[in-house]
Design a protein around this motif. Structure first.
Motif, PDB file in Angstrom:
ATOM      1  N   VAL A 226      16.726   5.573  -0.960  1.00  0.00           N
ATOM      2  CA  VAL A 226      15.952   4.455  -1.491  1.00  0.00           C
ATOM      3  C   VAL A 226      14.583   4.461  -0.821  1.00  0.00           C
ATOM      4  CG1 VAL A 226      15.823   1.952  -1.784  1.00  0.00           C
ATOM      5  CG2 VAL A 226      18.054   3.099  -1.822  1.00  0.00           C
ATOM      6  N   ILE A 227      13.518   4.454  -1.626  1.00  0.00           N
ATOM      7  CA  ILE A 227      12.158   4.439  -1.094  1.00  0.00           C
ATOM      8  C   ILE A 227      11.413   3.249  -1.686  1.00  0.00           C
ATOM      9  CG2 ILE A 227      10.004   5.720  -0.852  1.00  0.00           C
ATOM     10  CD1 ILE A 227      11.552   8.288  -1.184  1.00  0.00           C
ATOM     11  N   THR A 228      10.915   2.379  -0.833  1.00  0.00           N
ATOM     12  CA  THR A 228      10.177   1.205  -1.287  1.00  0.00           C
ATOM     13  C   THR A 228       8.740   1.284  -0.792  1.00  0.00           C
ATOM     14  OG1 THR A 228      10.798  -0.110   0.654  1.00  0.00           O
ATOM     15  CG2 THR A 228      12.270  -0.192  -1.240  1.00  0.00           C
ATOM     16  N   GLY A 229       7.828   0.739  -1.597  1.00  0.00           N
ATOM     17  CA  GLY A 229       6.419   0.791  -1.232  1.00  0.00           C
ATOM     18  C   GLY A 229       5.704  -0.510  -1.511  1.00  0.00           C
ATOM     19  N   LYS A 230       4.361  -0.454  -1.393  1.00  0.00           N
ATOM     20  CA  LYS A 230       3.523  -1.650  -1.501  1.00  0.00           C
ATOM     21  C   LYS A 230       2.649  -1.655  -2.750  1.00  0.00           C
ATOM     22  CE  LYS A 230       3.122  -2.040   3.550  1.00  0.00           C
ATOM     23  NZ  LYS A 230       2.174  -2.064   4.707  1.00  0.00           N
ATOM     24  N   ALA A 231       2.975  -0.800  -3.717  1.00  0.00           N
ATOM     25  CA  ALA A 231       2.192  -0.764  -4.945  1.00  0.00           C
ATOM     26  C   ALA A 231       2.527  -1.974  -5.824  1.00  0.00           C
ATOM     27  CB  ALA A 231       2.466   0.536  -5.696  1.00  0.00           C
ATOM     28  N   PRO A 232       1.589  -2.397  -6.697  1.00  0.00           N
ATOM     29  CA  PRO A 232       1.855  -3.550  -7.571  1.00  0.00           C
ATOM     30  C   PRO A 232       3.028  -3.292  -8.515  1.00  0.00           C
ATOM     31  CG  PRO A 232      -0.494  -3.014  -7.521  1.00  0.00           C
ATOM     32  CD  PRO A 232       0.217  -1.878  -6.848  1.00  0.00           C
ATOM     33  N   VAL A 233       3.853  -4.310  -8.714  1.00  0.00           N
ATOM     34  CA  VAL A 233       4.972  -4.234  -9.646  1.00  0.00           C
ATOM     35  C   VAL A 233       4.973  -5.493 -10.502  1.00  0.00           C
ATOM     36  CG1 VAL A 233       6.387  -2.771  -8.161  1.00  0.00           C
ATOM     37  CG2 VAL A 233       6.587  -5.249  -7.979  1.00  0.00           C
ATOM     38  N   PHE A 234       5.536  -5.397 -11.679  1.00  0.00           N
ATOM     39  CA  PHE A 234       5.605  -6.543 -12.581  1.00  0.00           C
ATOM     40  C   PHE A 234       6.404  -7.675 -11.931  1.00  0.00           C
ATOM     41  CE2 PHE A 234       7.729  -8.960 -15.953  1.00  0.00           C
ATOM     42  CZ  PHE A 234       6.615  -9.360 -16.679  1.00  0.00           C
ATOM     43  N   GLY A 235       5.825  -8.840 -11.918  1.00  0.00           N
ATOM     44  CA  GLY A 235       6.509  -9.990 -11.341  1.00  0.00           C
ATOM     45  C   GLY A 235       6.274 -10.171  -9.857  1.00  0.00           C
ATOM     46  N   GLY A 236       5.531  -9.247  -9.228  1.00  0.00           N
ATOM     47  CA  GLY A 236       5.258  -9.376  -7.808  1.00  0.00           C
ATOM     48  C   GLY A 236       6.386  -8.855  -6.937  1.00  0.00           C
ATOM     49  N   GLU A 237       6.270  -9.100  -5.663  1.00  0.00           N
ATOM     50  CA  GLU A 237       7.275  -8.615  -4.715  1.00  0.00           C
ATOM     51  C   GLU A 237       8.664  -9.058  -5.128  1.00  0.00           C
ATOM     52  OE1 GLU A 237       6.363  -9.900  -0.797  1.00  0.00           O
ATOM     53  OE2 GLU A 237       4.482  -8.782  -0.663  1.00  0.00           O
ATOM     54  N   THR A 238       9.621  -8.140  -5.010  1.00  0.00           N
ATOM     55  CA  THR A 238      10.998  -8.470  -5.346  1.00  0.00           C
ATOM     56  C   THR A 238      11.948  -7.675  -4.464  1.00  0.00           C
ATOM     57  OG1 THR A 238      12.546  -8.721  -7.197  1.00  0.00           O
ATOM     58  CG2 THR A 238      11.255  -6.691  -7.121  1.00  0.00           C
ATOM     59  N   GLU A 239      13.203  -8.050  -4.479  1.00  0.00           N
ATOM     60  CA  GLU A 239      14.212  -7.422  -3.629  1.00  0.00           C
ATOM     61  C   GLU A 239      14.879  -6.279  -4.366  1.00  0.00           C
ATOM     62  OE1 GLU A 239      18.008  -9.602  -2.284  1.00  0.00           O
ATOM     63  OE2 GLU A 239      16.617  -9.899  -0.600  1.00  0.00           O
ATOM     64  N   ILE A 240      15.041  -5.158  -3.673  1.00  0.00           N
ATOM     65  CA  ILE A 240      15.698  -4.010  -4.291  1.00  0.00           C
ATOM     66  C   ILE A 240      17.159  -4.349  -4.552  1.00  0.00           C
ATOM     67  CG2 ILE A 240      16.598  -2.748  -2.280  1.00  0.00           C
ATOM     68  CD1 ILE A 240      14.409  -1.022  -4.833  1.00  0.00           C
ATOM     69  N   GLY A 245      17.264  -8.417   1.605  1.00  0.00           N
ATOM     70  CA  GLY A 245      16.152  -8.419   2.544  1.00  0.00           C
ATOM     71  C   GLY A 245      15.227  -7.232   2.431  1.00  0.00           C
ATOM     72  N   THR A 246      15.540  -6.257   1.573  1.00  0.00           N
ATOM     73  CA  THR A 246      14.679  -5.090   1.382  1.00  0.00           C
ATOM     74  C   THR A 246      13.816  -5.312   0.148  1.00  0.00           C
ATOM     75  OG1 THR A 246      16.346  -3.635   2.371  1.00  0.00           O
ATOM     76  CG2 THR A 246      14.611  -2.593   1.076  1.00  0.00           C
ATOM     77  N   VAL A 247      12.547  -5.606   0.357  1.00  0.00           N
ATOM     78  CA  VAL A 247      11.661  -5.922  -0.751  1.00  0.00           C
ATOM     79  C   VAL A 247      10.731  -4.755  -1.043  1.00  0.00           C
ATOM     80  CG1 VAL A 247      11.755  -8.401  -0.309  1.00  0.00           C
ATOM     81  CG2 VAL A 247       9.992  -7.015   0.796  1.00  0.00           C
ATOM     82  N   TYR A 248      10.195  -4.753  -2.265  1.00  0.00           N
ATOM     83  CA  TYR A 248       9.217  -3.746  -2.648  1.00  0.00           C
ATOM     84  C   TYR A 248       8.115  -4.420  -3.458  1.00  0.00           C
ATOM     85  CZ  TYR A 248      11.497  -3.765  -7.257  1.00  0.00           C
ATOM     86  OH  TYR A 248      12.007  -4.141  -8.469  1.00  0.00           O
ATOM     87  N   GLY A 249       6.994  -3.698  -3.580  1.00  0.00           N
ATOM     88  CA  GLY A 249       5.854  -4.237  -4.306  1.00  0.00           C
ATOM     89  C   GLY A 249       4.807  -4.786  -3.363  1.00  0.00           C
ATOM     90  N   GLY A 250       3.583  -4.919  -3.899  1.00  0.00           N
ATOM     91  CA  GLY A 250       2.467  -5.426  -3.108  1.00  0.00           C
ATOM     92  C   GLY A 250       1.186  -5.308  -3.895  1.00  0.00           C
ATOM     93  N   ASP A 251       0.095  -4.997  -3.214  1.00  0.00           N
ATOM     94  CA  ASP A 251      -1.207  -4.957  -3.884  1.00  0.00           C
ATOM     95  C   ASP A 251      -1.968  -3.667  -3.598  1.00  0.00           C
ATOM     96  OD1 ASP A 251      -1.799  -5.298  -1.243  1.00  0.00           O
ATOM     97  OD2 ASP A 251      -2.825  -7.224  -1.475  1.00  0.00           O
ATOM     98  N   ASP A 252      -1.260  -2.597  -3.207  1.00  0.00           N
ATOM     99  CA  ASP A 252      -1.918  -1.342  -2.860  1.00  0.00           C
ATOM    100  C   ASP A 252      -1.427  -0.212  -3.760  1.00  0.00           C
ATOM    101  OD1 ASP A 252      -3.182   0.814  -1.760  1.00  0.00           O
ATOM    102  OD2 ASP A 252      -2.108   0.748   0.169  1.00  0.00           O
ATOM    103  N   PRO A 253      -2.146   0.061  -4.865  1.00  0.00           N
ATOM    104  CA  PRO A 253      -1.702   1.133  -5.765  1.00  0.00           C
ATOM    105  C   PRO A 253      -1.768   2.515  -5.132  1.00  0.00           C
ATOM    106  CG  PRO A 253      -3.866   0.307  -6.411  1.00  0.00           C
ATOM    107  CD  PRO A 253      -3.361  -0.618  -5.350  1.00  0.00           C
ATOM    108  N   GLU A 254      -2.535   2.666  -4.044  1.00  0.00           N
ATOM    109  CA  GLU A 254      -2.655   3.961  -3.372  1.00  0.00           C
ATOM    110  C   GLU A 254      -1.627   4.128  -2.254  1.00  0.00           C
ATOM    111  OE1 GLU A 254      -4.699   6.138  -4.614  1.00  0.00           O
ATOM    112  OE2 GLU A 254      -5.572   4.678  -6.009  1.00  0.00           O
ATOM    113  N   ASP A 255      -0.701   3.228  -2.155  1.00  0.00           N
ATOM    114  CA  ASP A 255       0.279   3.234  -1.060  1.00  0.00           C
ATOM    115  C   ASP A 255       0.964   4.600  -0.952  1.00  0.00           C
ATOM    116  OD1 ASP A 255       1.853   1.991   1.015  1.00  0.00           O
ATOM    117  OD2 ASP A 255       3.514   1.960  -0.407  1.00  0.00           O
TER     118      ASP A 255
END
Length: 295
Positions: A226-240, A245-255
């Protein structure tokens, strides 16, 4: 305990250094009132956690995966008594198992996928990695639980490395609803962490199951990668899914979550959390700075 005097009837003598999990003394270890031979001594043995690689949790045919070998350097390797006579072989561990899992290859447990192959137990993987770590190609790695690479840490996996994952349970058997099993072993790269797994054509990196080759191929034997990052995702940060407690998503498309190249992930897809399965490889919010090829 104290050995009986000569002429005593048949007896059971337990070495003073014998370890008992959550029990010590004859009253707890043996039912003295119903034991036909006399019991000599009172508080023989010591109460200790045996520190096995994977403890069994039940004793019937629904037995989940286990590995009865002691952890290297654990309690079962301390306070070992000398053998009383030359007939016996001196060993450096307590119990029936050392590094050799001699049940492997022939027993019911092995044939039915309840124990692993007898692999070198020097490198056991579970828990958190919060510092830079390298897995080498010259030794097998045994994934016995969920291992999480934390924010700021980098996991480097050398070309040719093989990771053998233990099973949550063997696929044809379903756990009793009243006796749920822990989540399946998985490698989780959390946001802000990186994995550098750069294999080659001749030396790919392999994540596979530790069960007998005769039981493979099979799906759902362990969790997966499982690999999680900080790139934007639909709906914002969410839990895998399945990993509380393992969240993914953020505001860095170049993550940049690292590199996966010439990596094989086989026989994953088991339950990692309540009513949740993952794929062999799961990506969540991984940015375009991450390199993925030849998977």
């Amino acid at each position: 305990g104290t050995p009986p005097t000569s002429g005593a009837p048949d007896y059971l003598w337990i070495d003073p250094g014998s370890g008992f999990f959550s029990a010590v003394g004859s009253e707890q270890v043996l039912e003295v009132g119903t034991c036909l031979p006399p019991v000599f001594g009172t508080d023989f043995g010591i109460s200790t956690e045996p520190e096995l690689i994977m403890l069994p949790t039940r004793t019937d045919e629904q037995l989940p995966f286990l590995d009865p070998r002691p952890l290297l350097g654990g309690a079962s390797y301390s306070g070992v008594s000398a053998v009383p006579e030359e007939f016996f072989d001196q060993v450096d561990f307590k119990g029936a198992f050392g590094t050799d899992l001699w049940l492997s290859g022939w027993s019911w447990l092995f044939v039915n996928g309840r124990i692993p192959r007898s692999l070198d137990p020097s490198n056991i993987l579970t828990g958190d990695l919060d510092t830079d770590t390298t897995w080498r190609a010259n030794t097998p790695y045994l994934l016995t639980g969920q291992i999480r690479v934390k924010d700021g840490a980098t996991l480097t996996v050398e070309a040719g490395t093989t990771v053998f994952a233990y099973a949550r349970t063997y696929a044809p058997f379903v756990a009793d609803a009243d006796d749920p099993l822990d989540g399946a072993p998985a490698v989780v790269i959390e946001r802000g962490a990186r994995i550098l797994a750069q294999g080659t054509v001749g030396a790919p990196i392999t994540f596979t199951s530790a069960v007998s080759d005769a039981l493979l191929p099979a799906r759902g034997l362990w969790g997966g990668l499982v690999i999680t990052g900080k790139a934007p995702v639909f709906g914002g940060e969410t839990e895998i899914e399945g990993l509380v407690g393992t969240v993914y998503g953020g505001d860095d498309p170049e993550d940049d979550s690292g590199v996966l190249s010439y990596v094989r992930v086989w026989y994953g897809g088991s339950v990692v959390g309540a009513d949740n399965e993952i794929n062999g490889i799961t990506f969540g919010g991984v940015g375009r700075g991450t390199q993925v090829d030849h998977i």
